[in-house]
Design a protein around this motif. Structure first.
Motif, PDB file in Angstrom:
ATOM      1  N   CYS A 175       0.817  -1.221   0.000  1.00  0.00           N
ATOM      2  CA  CYS A 175       0.000   0.000   0.000  1.00  0.00           C
ATOM      3  C   CYS A 175       0.847   1.266   0.000  1.00  0.00           C
ATOM      4  O   CYS A 175       0.331   2.359  -0.162  1.00  0.00           O
ATOM      5  N   GLY A 176       2.163   1.144   0.211  1.00  0.00           N
ATOM      6  CA  GLY A 176       3.032   2.313   0.160  1.00  0.00           C
ATOM      7  C   GLY A 176       3.081   3.103   1.447  1.00  0.00           C
ATOM      8  O   GLY A 176       3.690   4.166   1.501  1.00  0.00           O
ATOM      9  N   LYS A 177       2.422   2.608   2.500  1.00  0.00           N
ATOM     10  CA  LYS A 177       2.434   3.307   3.793  1.00  0.00           C
ATOM     11  C   LYS A 177       3.868   3.407   4.305  1.00  0.00           C
ATOM     12  O   LYS A 177       4.641   2.474   4.200  1.00  0.00           O
ATOM     13  N   VAL A 178       4.199   4.566   4.850  1.00  0.00           N
ATOM     14  CA  VAL A 178       5.536   4.796   5.382  1.00  0.00           C
ATOM     15  C   VAL A 178       5.443   5.005   6.885  1.00  0.00           C
ATOM     16  O   VAL A 178       4.637   5.810   7.353  1.00  0.00           O
ATOM     17  N   GLN A 179       6.218   4.270   7.630  1.00  0.00           N
ATOM     18  CA  GLN A 179       6.229   4.449   9.081  1.00  0.00           C
ATOM     19  C   GLN A 179       7.647   4.758   9.527  1.00  0.00           C
ATOM     20  O   GLN A 179       8.589   4.036   9.190  1.00  0.00           O
ATOM     21  N   PHE A 180       7.788   5.864  10.235  1.00  0.00           N
ATOM     22  CA  PHE A 180       9.114   6.227  10.728  1.00  0.00           C
ATOM     23  C   PHE A 180       9.387   5.495  12.025  1.00  0.00           C
ATOM     24  O   PHE A 180       8.480   5.237  12.820  1.00  0.00           O
ATOM     25  N   LEU A 181      10.628   5.137  12.215  1.00  0.00           N
ATOM     26  CA  LEU A 181      11.020   4.330  13.374  1.00  0.00           C
ATOM     27  C   LEU A 181      11.624   5.225  14.442  1.00  0.00           C
ATOM     28  O   LEU A 181      12.549   5.976  14.171  1.00  0.00           O
ATOM     29  N   ASN A 182      11.061   5.130  15.612  1.00  0.00           N
ATOM     30  CA  ASN A 182      11.566   5.948  16.715  1.00  0.00           C
ATOM     31  C   ASN A 182      12.548   5.190  17.595  1.00  0.00           C
ATOM     32  O   ASN A 182      12.879   5.623  18.675  1.00  0.00           O
ATOM     33  N   TRP A 183      13.010   4.052  17.105  1.00  0.00           N
ATOM     34  CA  TRP A 183      13.945   3.255  17.885  1.00  0.00           C
ATOM     35  C   TRP A 183      15.353   3.785  17.681  1.00  0.00           C
ATOM     36  O   TRP A 183      15.641   4.430  16.687  1.00  0.00           O
TER      37      TRP A 183
END
Ligand SMILES: [Zn+2]
Length: 123
Positions: free
Chosen positions: A62-70
């Motif tokens: 779906c192309g969703k982008v999630q930024f990683l806060n780790w």
């Protein structure tokens, strides 16, 4: 495109594409925003925060982008780039690809997901 839409919804103005593009280039030169390389047909920018990493994962369906806060997994590499190779101002952009939970569920249940739509960015 999304910036133009937001400008209209929030400010009631209709900046043309060239105006938006010039403004983005200016902000980029001032290092207020930077480009996120998402292998997509359009360019995405996000605000720059000194010392913040920009690792993210992109759903291949779906192309969703999630930024990683780790904490970044390449912090050690950055440290060595500085200590062993003498680089300063070391930055990185780390991009992971995979299938998001919603698309995995759809995939496993045999429902076909309509190709990448407009990517959604989750901060
Ligand atoms: Zn997905």
């Amino acid at each position: 495109m999304e910036i133009q839409l937001q400008a209209f919804e929030n400010g009631g103005v209709h900046p043309d594409y060239a105006t938006v593009f010039r403004m983005i280039l200016l902000l980029e030169r001032l290092q207020i925003v930077h480009k996120v390389n998402l292998k997509r047909s359009c360019s995405y920018y996000e605000l720059s925060y000194p010392g913040k990493d920009y690792d993210h994962v992109v759903c291949v369906d779906c192309g969703k982008v999630q930024f990683l806060n780790w904490p970044s997994p390449v912090a050690e590499t950055e440290r060595r780039l500085a200590e062993e190779l003498g680089f300063t101002e070391v930055q990185h952009s780390l991009e992971f690809f995979g299938r998001c939970p919603e698309c995995s569920e759809a995939f496993n249940s045999g429902v076909s997901v309509p190709g990448p739509a407009e990517p959604q960015v989750q901060l």
